[in-house]
Design an enzyme around this catalytic site. Structure first.
Site, PDB file in Angstrom:
ATOM      1  N   SER A   1       0.822  -1.282   0.197  1.00 36.59           N
ATOM      2  CA  SER A   1       0.046  -0.037  -0.157  1.00 36.59           C
ATOM      3  C   SER A   1       0.984   1.278   0.027  1.00 36.59           C
ATOM      4  O   SER A   1       1.950   1.345   0.664  1.00 36.59           O
ATOM      5  CB  SER A   1      -0.784   0.082   1.201  1.00 36.59           C
ATOM      6  OG  SER A   1      -1.811  -0.903   1.163  1.00 36.59           O
TER       7      SER A   1
ATOM      8  N   CYS B   1      -5.663  17.947  -9.587  1.00 36.76           N
ATOM      9  CA  CYS B   1      -6.683  19.140  -9.822  1.00 36.76           C
ATOM     10  C   CYS B   1      -5.898  19.935 -10.895  1.00 36.76           C
ATOM     11  O   CYS B   1      -4.805  19.615 -11.359  1.00 36.76           O
ATOM     12  CB  CYS B   1      -6.369  20.055  -8.347  1.00 36.76           C
ATOM     13  SG  CYS B   1      -7.287  19.058  -7.232  1.00 36.76           S
TER      14      CYS B   1
ATOM     15  N   HIS C   1      -3.246  -0.122  -3.639  1.00 43.49           N
ATOM     16  CA  HIS C   1      -3.527  -1.240  -2.477  1.00 43.49           C
ATOM     17  C   HIS C   1      -3.293  -2.396  -3.381  1.00 43.49           C
ATOM     18  O   HIS C   1      -4.361  -2.523  -4.162  1.00 43.49           O
ATOM     19  CB  HIS C   1      -4.655  -1.256  -1.845  1.00 43.49           C
ATOM     20  CG  HIS C   1      -4.856  -0.094  -0.948  1.00 43.49           C
ATOM     21  ND1 HIS C   1      -4.110   0.124   0.296  1.00 43.49           N
ATOM     22  CD2 HIS C   1      -5.695   1.056  -0.972  1.00 43.49           C
ATOM     23  CE1 HIS C   1      -4.449   1.191   0.854  1.00 43.49           C
ATOM     24  NE2 HIS C   1      -5.377   1.908   0.093  1.00 43.49           N
TER      25      HIS C   1
ATOM     26  N   GLU D   1      -0.887  18.510  -6.961  1.00 42.79           N
ATOM     27  CA  GLU D   1      -2.264  18.343  -7.692  1.00 42.79           C
ATOM     28  C   GLU D   1      -2.942  17.737  -6.917  1.00 42.79           C
ATOM     29  O   GLU D   1      -4.241  17.526  -7.196  1.00 42.79           O
ATOM     30  CB  GLU D   1      -2.072  18.445  -8.849  1.00 42.79           C
ATOM     31  CG  GLU D   1      -1.050  19.222  -9.732  1.00 42.79           C
ATOM     32  CD  GLU D   1       0.239  18.905  -9.579  1.00 42.79           C
ATOM     33  OE1 GLU D   1       1.226  19.949  -9.961  1.00 42.79           O
ATOM     34  OE2 GLU D   1       0.917  18.034  -9.082  1.00 42.79           O
ATOM     35  N   SER D   2      -2.522  16.711  -5.720  1.00 44.32           N
ATOM     36  CA  SER D   2      -3.591  15.905  -5.106  1.00 44.32           C
ATOM     37  C   SER D   2      -2.730  14.664  -4.755  1.00 44.32           C
ATOM     38  O   SER D   2      -1.732  14.601  -4.095  1.00 44.32           O
ATOM     39  CB  SER D   2      -4.822  15.709  -5.742  1.00 44.32           C
ATOM     40  OG  SER D   2      -5.566  15.034  -4.556  1.00 44.32           O
TER      41      SER D   2
END
Length: 124
Positions: free
Chosen positions: A55, A83, A68, A62-63
């Protein structure tokens, strides 16, 4: 209101077991995917589970990109949220290719526009 972001949810099946279980490979793949999409990488955190699975997250200006992995099922759950003007499908498709996913489904959720209307982008 204009879309504030694009969120790709990728379901990757029939991936290579060894790649899904290699934390170093996955980390490098996710950093490369972020860079290929034009993102600015801020932080990186990945964890290898016992007996298998990985994980992790790449935080971008931008995010984020997350994974997983479930090597025993040949499956990886991927999120790529960007974004601005970045195209998250570039990163999602790069990751799918790197993991040798034989089957993939990408869904896009526009973020910041009110009620969510999911659309399926592709199933391969």
């Amino acid at each position: 209101m204009e879309t504030m972001g694009r969120h790709i949810i990728a379901e990757l099946w029939e991936c290579d077991f060894d790649k899904l279980n290699d934390v170093n490979f996955i980390e490098q793949t996710f950093v490369d995917a972020a860079l290929k999409s034009g993102a600015e990488v801020r932080e990186v955190a990945f964890h290898k589970f016992a007996p298998q699975g990985v994980s992790g997250v790449v935080i971008i200006s931008e995010s984020h990109l997350t994974i997983h992995s479930f090597p025993e099922h040949g499956y990886a759950s991927i999120d790529v949220y960007t974004c601005g003007d970045l195209d998250p499908t570039i990163a999602a498709n790069y990751i799918a290719e790197a993991l040798h996913a034989k089957t993939r489904e990408l869904m896009e959720l526009p973020r910041g526009m009110g009620p969510v209307a999911a659309k399926s982008l592709q199933t391969v």
